[in-house]
Design a protein around this motif. Structure first.
Motif, PDB file in Angstrom:
ATOM      1  N   HIS A  42      41.490  35.226  73.038  1.00 38.73           N
ATOM      2  CA  HIS A  42      40.858  35.487  74.328  1.00 38.73           C
ATOM      3  C   HIS A  42      41.888  36.128  75.243  1.00 38.73           C
ATOM      4  O   HIS A  42      43.001  35.619  75.400  1.00 38.73           O
ATOM      5  CB  HIS A  42      40.344  34.186  74.967  1.00 38.73           C
ATOM      6  N   GLY A  43      41.520  37.279  75.813  1.00 42.80           N
ATOM      7  CA  GLY A  43      42.438  37.960  76.713  1.00 42.80           C
ATOM      8  C   GLY A  43      43.734  38.383  76.060  1.00 42.80           C
ATOM      9  O   GLY A  43      44.775  38.453  76.709  1.00 42.80           O
ATOM     10  N   GLY A  44      43.696  38.639  74.759  1.00 45.02           N
ATOM     11  CA  GLY A  44      44.888  39.072  74.044  1.00 45.02           C
ATOM     12  C   GLY A  44      45.781  37.959  73.560  1.00 45.02           C
ATOM     13  O   GLY A  44      46.790  38.211  72.877  1.00 45.02           O
ATOM     14  N   ASP A  45      45.450  36.707  73.889  1.00 45.80           N
ATOM     15  CA  ASP A  45      46.267  35.558  73.476  1.00 45.80           C
ATOM     16  C   ASP A  45      45.493  34.675  72.503  1.00 45.80           C
ATOM     17  O   ASP A  45      44.267  34.520  72.622  1.00 45.80           O
ATOM     18  CB  ASP A  45      46.677  34.722  74.686  1.00 45.80           C
ATOM     19  N   ASP A 229      32.893  38.475  81.368  1.00 48.09           N
ATOM     20  CA  ASP A 229      34.339  38.703  81.327  1.00 48.09           C
ATOM     21  C   ASP A 229      35.090  37.402  81.071  1.00 48.09           C
ATOM     22  O   ASP A 229      36.160  37.397  80.467  1.00 48.09           O
ATOM     23  CB  ASP A 229      34.807  39.327  82.643  1.00 48.09           C
ATOM     24  N   PHE A 230      34.516  36.299  81.521  1.00 51.66           N
ATOM     25  CA  PHE A 230      35.150  34.991  81.319  1.00 51.66           C
ATOM     26  C   PHE A 230      34.857  34.448  79.925  1.00 51.66           C
ATOM     27  O   PHE A 230      35.720  33.835  79.297  1.00 51.66           O
ATOM     28  CB  PHE A 230      34.647  34.005  82.382  1.00 51.66           C
ATOM     29  N   LYS A 231      33.640  34.680  79.447  1.00 45.37           N
ATOM     30  CA  LYS A 231      33.230  34.172  78.141  1.00 45.37           C
ATOM     31  C   LYS A 231      33.246  35.301  77.116  1.00 45.37           C
ATOM     32  O   LYS A 231      32.231  35.944  76.854  1.00 45.37           O
ATOM     33  CB  LYS A 231      31.839  33.543  78.210  1.00 45.37           C
ATOM     34  N   GLN A 232      34.403  35.545  76.559  1.00 40.05           N
ATOM     35  CA  GLN A 232      34.522  36.524  75.471  1.00 40.05           C
ATOM     36  C   GLN A 232      35.654  36.100  74.540  1.00 40.05           C
ATOM     37  O   GLN A 232      36.774  35.890  74.978  1.00 40.05           O
ATOM     38  CB  GLN A 232      34.746  37.936  76.013  1.00 40.05           C
ATOM     39  N   PHE A 233      35.310  35.918  73.299  1.00 44.60           N
ATOM     40  CA  PHE A 233      36.280  35.491  72.290  1.00 44.60           C
ATOM     41  C   PHE A 233      36.079  36.333  71.039  1.00 44.60           C
ATOM     42  O   PHE A 233      34.987  36.850  70.791  1.00 44.60           O
ATOM     43  CB  PHE A 233      36.082  34.017  71.927  1.00 44.60           C
ATOM     44  N   HIS A 234      37.110  36.472  70.252  1.00 44.51           N
ATOM     45  CA  HIS A 234      36.914  37.042  68.930  1.00 44.51           C
ATOM     46  C   HIS A 234      37.791  36.327  67.911  1.00 44.51           C
ATOM     47  O   HIS A 234      38.851  35.810  68.234  1.00 44.51           O
ATOM     48  CB  HIS A 234      37.137  38.564  68.907  1.00 44.51           C
ATOM     49  N   ALA A 235      37.259  36.275  66.684  1.00 44.91           N
ATOM     50  CA  ALA A 235      37.970  35.657  65.561  1.00 44.91           C
ATOM     51  C   ALA A 235      38.480  36.759  64.656  1.00 44.91           C
ATOM     52  O   ALA A 235      37.737  37.690  64.314  1.00 44.91           O
ATOM     53  CB  ALA A 235      37.037  34.731  64.789  1.00 44.91           C
ATOM     54  N   GLU A 236      39.769  36.696  64.264  1.00 51.43           N
ATOM     55  CA  GLU A 236      40.386  37.702  63.415  1.00 51.43           C
ATOM     56  C   GLU A 236      40.969  37.044  62.167  1.00 51.43           C
ATOM     57  O   GLU A 236      41.669  36.040  62.253  1.00 51.43           O
ATOM     58  CB  GLU A 236      41.508  38.427  64.171  1.00 51.43           C
ATOM     59  N   LEU A 237      40.707  37.635  61.014  1.00 51.37           N
ATOM     60  CA  LEU A 237      41.178  37.079  59.744  1.00 51.37           C
ATOM     61  C   LEU A 237      42.702  37.064  59.662  1.00 51.37           C
ATOM     62  O   LEU A 237      43.362  38.065  59.939  1.00 51.37           O
ATOM     63  CB  LEU A 237      40.613  37.890  58.578  1.00 51.37           C
ATOM     64  N   VAL A 238      43.236  35.894  59.287  1.00 52.59           N
ATOM     65  CA  VAL A 238      44.673  35.733  59.093  1.00 52.59           C
ATOM     66  C   VAL A 238      45.004  35.682  57.603  1.00 52.59           C
ATOM     67  O   VAL A 238      45.937  36.325  57.126  1.00 52.59           O
ATOM     68  CB  VAL A 238      45.180  34.447  59.777  1.00 52.59           C
ATOM     69  N   SER A 239      44.201  34.907  56.853  1.00 55.87           N
ATOM     70  CA  SER A 239      44.454  34.777  55.410  1.00 55.87           C
ATOM     71  C   SER A 239      43.177  34.346  54.716  1.00 55.87           C
ATOM     72  O   SER A 239      42.258  33.797  55.329  1.00 55.87           O
ATOM     73  CB  SER A 239      45.562  33.756  55.137  1.00 55.87           C
ATOM     74  N   VAL A 240      43.113  34.600  53.411  1.00 51.60           N
ATOM     75  CA  VAL A 240      41.990  34.144  52.608  1.00 51.60           C
ATOM     76  C   VAL A 240      42.524  33.708  51.250  1.00 51.60           C
ATOM     77  O   VAL A 240      43.391  34.362  50.669  1.00 51.60           O
ATOM     78  CB  VAL A 240      40.909  35.244  52.451  1.00 51.60           C
ATOM     79  N   THR A 241      42.036  32.578  50.773  1.00 50.02           N
ATOM     80  CA  THR A 241      42.454  32.017  49.490  1.00 50.02           C
ATOM     81  C   THR A 241      41.276  31.952  48.543  1.00 50.02           C
ATOM     82  O   THR A 241      40.195  31.481  48.921  1.00 50.02           O
ATOM     83  CB  THR A 241      43.037  30.598  49.671  1.00 50.02           C
ATOM     84  N   ASP A 242      41.459  32.450  47.332  1.00 48.23           N
ATOM     85  CA  ASP A 242      40.449  32.323  46.283  1.00 48.23           C
ATOM     86  C   ASP A 242      40.581  30.923  45.704  1.00 48.23           C
ATOM     87  O   ASP A 242      41.500  30.637  44.940  1.00 48.23           O
ATOM     88  CB  ASP A 242      40.674  33.388  45.209  1.00 48.23           C
TER      89      ASP A 242
END
Length: 256
Positions: A42-45, A229-242
């Motif tokens: 959120h907000g780059g952090d 503007d206050f309520k905006q989030f995003h999820a970004e992939l860090v890792s994936v395990t088979d």
């Protein structure tokens, strides 16, 4: 003239054979077990973490879960969604949905079991749960299983992302995702090409974007939710395990 006629016939036959082969391609009904980890931004952090998991039971049913843990200033939010599903001809059929939330504000819990054959749903939150008949449109999804259905759609080369979803109060709502196209992403996991979908919630400012990566068998690699503007989030992939071999999947494509 005869040779030209024969050549045209051969072209038509070849085209028909290719089409028949494409239509007869086997439908994918299973995905390898995995654990995918994400940053919540959120907000780059980075404000939290998320984990998405899939596990196949011995009877073929698929357990699918998504957990998020967010700590932001005095705000705390911990959510967990779980669903158990059967997959037939590439169609996800929900059998169980459980959702819980803890943190700032009131704690919440929802639990539903579904019987596709009888077209019933049971509210597990009630003291004496009883099956109740519900409207069961074709392809009905739970509030989490439609994410899994999106992935199966892409794997099976289907472009229909219009879902009928049963909400936590038992009502049926329509979720429509628009196919935007391909996009190159720079993620903590690495640079990767992804398919982008968009959902605009009717009569609301809420917009959701979801990205799935073909090189990871259409795993969700990013999700962006905007409401204000206050309520905006995003999820970004860090890792994936088979989890079928307990090995981390390395990036397989780069932005060109």
């Amino acid at each position: 003239m005869a040779k030209l006629f024969i050549k045209k016939i051969l072209i038509i036959v070849s085209a028909f054979a290719l089409t028949a082969h494409a239509e007869s391609a086997p439908v994918v009904n299973a995905i390898d077990d995995f654990t995918a980890k994400y940053n919540i931004v959120h907000g780059g952090d980075i404000k939290g973490k998320a984990v998405r998991k899939l596990k196949t039971r011995d009877n073929g049913d698929i357990e699918f879960s998504y957990r998020t843990d967010i700590e932001w200033m005095i705000f705390s939010d911990h959510r967990n969604e779980e669903t158990v599903n059967q997959v037939v001809d590439g169609v996800v059929i929900p059998k169980l949905y459980i959702s819980s939330r803890e943190g700032t504000g009131s704690d919440k819990y929802y639990g539903w079991s579904y019987d596709y054959a009888k077209k019933t749903a049971t509210n597990l939150k009630k003291k004496k749960p009883k099956p109740q008949e519900v409207e069961w449109p074709e392809g009905l999804q739970s509030k989490l299983s439609f994410h899994l259905q999106s992935r199966f759609n892409l794997i099976n080369n289907r472009k229909n992302f219009n879902f009928e979803v049963i909400s936590t109060n038992g009502k049926i709502k329509n979720y429509n995702f628009e196919y935007i196209g391909k996009e190159d992403l720079m993620l903590p996991y690495g640079n990767i090409e992804a398919i982008k979908l968009k959902r605009k919630k009717p009569d609301s400012k809420q917009v959701t974007y979801v990205w799935f990566a073909p090189s990871l068998n259409y795993l969700m690699v990013k999700l962006y939710l905007y409401e204000s503007d206050f309520k905006q989030f995003h999820a970004e992939l860090v890792s994936v395990t088979d989890d079928t071999i307990k090995a981390e999947v390395e990036p397989t494509s780069e932005v060109k």
